[in-house]
Design an enzyme around this catalytic site. Sequence first.
Site, PDB file in Angstrom:
ATOM      1  N   GLU A  45    -110.611  43.676 -41.088  1.00 36.12           N
ATOM      2  CA  GLU A  45    -110.091  44.740 -40.230  1.00 36.12           C
ATOM      3  C   GLU A  45    -110.033  46.061 -41.002  1.00 36.12           C
ATOM      4  O   GLU A  45    -109.752  46.087 -42.201  1.00 36.12           O
ATOM      5  CB  GLU A  45    -108.685  44.363 -39.756  1.00 36.12           C
ATOM      6  CG  GLU A  45    -107.994  45.426 -38.902  1.00 36.12           C
ATOM      7  CD  GLU A  45    -106.550  45.071 -38.590  1.00 36.12           C
ATOM      8  OE1 GLU A  45    -106.033  45.564 -37.579  1.00 36.12           O
ATOM      9  OE2 GLU A  45    -105.937  44.301 -39.372  1.00 36.12           O
ATOM     10  N   LYS A 109    -108.737  46.923 -30.148  1.00 30.34           N
ATOM     11  CA  LYS A 109    -107.632  45.997 -30.374  1.00 30.34           C
ATOM     12  C   LYS A 109    -106.592  46.084 -29.265  1.00 30.34           C
ATOM     13  O   LYS A 109    -106.046  47.147 -28.978  1.00 30.34           O
ATOM     14  CB  LYS A 109    -106.990  46.308 -31.726  1.00 30.34           C
ATOM     15  CG  LYS A 109    -105.936  45.313 -32.184  1.00 30.34           C
ATOM     16  CD  LYS A 109    -105.422  45.728 -33.574  1.00 30.34           C
ATOM     17  CE  LYS A 109    -104.407  44.758 -34.127  1.00 30.34           C
ATOM     18  NZ  LYS A 109    -103.896  45.216 -35.452  1.00 30.34           N
ATOM     19  N   CYS A 143    -106.800  40.817 -35.862  1.00 31.90           N
ATOM     20  CA  CYS A 143    -105.523  40.626 -36.548  1.00 31.90           C
ATOM     21  C   CYS A 143    -104.372  40.176 -35.639  1.00 31.90           C
ATOM     22  O   CYS A 143    -104.279  39.014 -35.282  1.00 31.90           O
ATOM     23  CB  CYS A 143    -105.162  41.893 -37.314  1.00 31.90           C
ATOM     24  SG  CYS A 143    -104.021  41.608 -38.693  1.00 31.90           S
TER      25      CYS A 143
END
Length: 258
Positions: A45, A109, A143
């Site tokens: 990431e 995200k 994540c």
Amino acid sequence: MKKDILKTSIIQTSLVWENPKQNLKNFSKKIESLNGKTDLVVLPEMFTTGFSMKPDGLACDSGVIDYLKDHAIRGGFAIYGSVMFQIGDKFVNRGIFMRPDGSSTIYDKRHTFTLAGEHEVYEKGGKTIVAEYLGWKFNLQICYDLRFPVFARNTSNYDVLLYVANWPVPRINAWDALLKARAIENMSYCIGVNRVGKDGTGMDYNGHSQVYDVLGNELLNQPWEEEGIQTMEIHKSQIEKYRSKLRFLEDRDKFTLN
């Protein structure tokens, strides 16, 4: 072209804090070492900066697309990783899945990490994104998404969950457990790529990048805590075999995600 066996390479490395130029230079050497040797390369990431909340002047633009496209074309493989990305006057934590034909799939995200204030800096994405490549379907995740199983729920018959992360040492047990759980409950491969080293806030990272098959078996040595590159094979036939034999996905509860 479709492939039953997909060679997948994980780059687990430290990141130079808030230094896109140096990180891109470092990754170029690592990525180029895989030219012609793999089908997919997965990066951590925010691989150009580390998990920073200061995107002004550091966020990527279309230049990072060109960077990934150039490496993917020359290497003959797809690449997935995330970067801080600027859109007008807004910023997102953007996952980019770049194919060797120059086409790409974008995922922003969905779950911004409120504990670090990510929600105050980056706009969150709105939906699940699945990228297709060589006959495989990849659910793109980043994540903190790992903590939300409904968002990864396998309603689209995908083959692989891809998680790229900056997941710190104090919560690494959750990373290990949740990656395995996501593979088992979705009957898919689950690939998690984390960084190592220390970032500019003093946070430590110890990797534990891993690949799990549809039964939750580890395909890499565990724990893996050093810098390095590992390549393994994943098999489409294994997915088909166990989904045919163990029809757990057919018994899932019926609901939709808003």
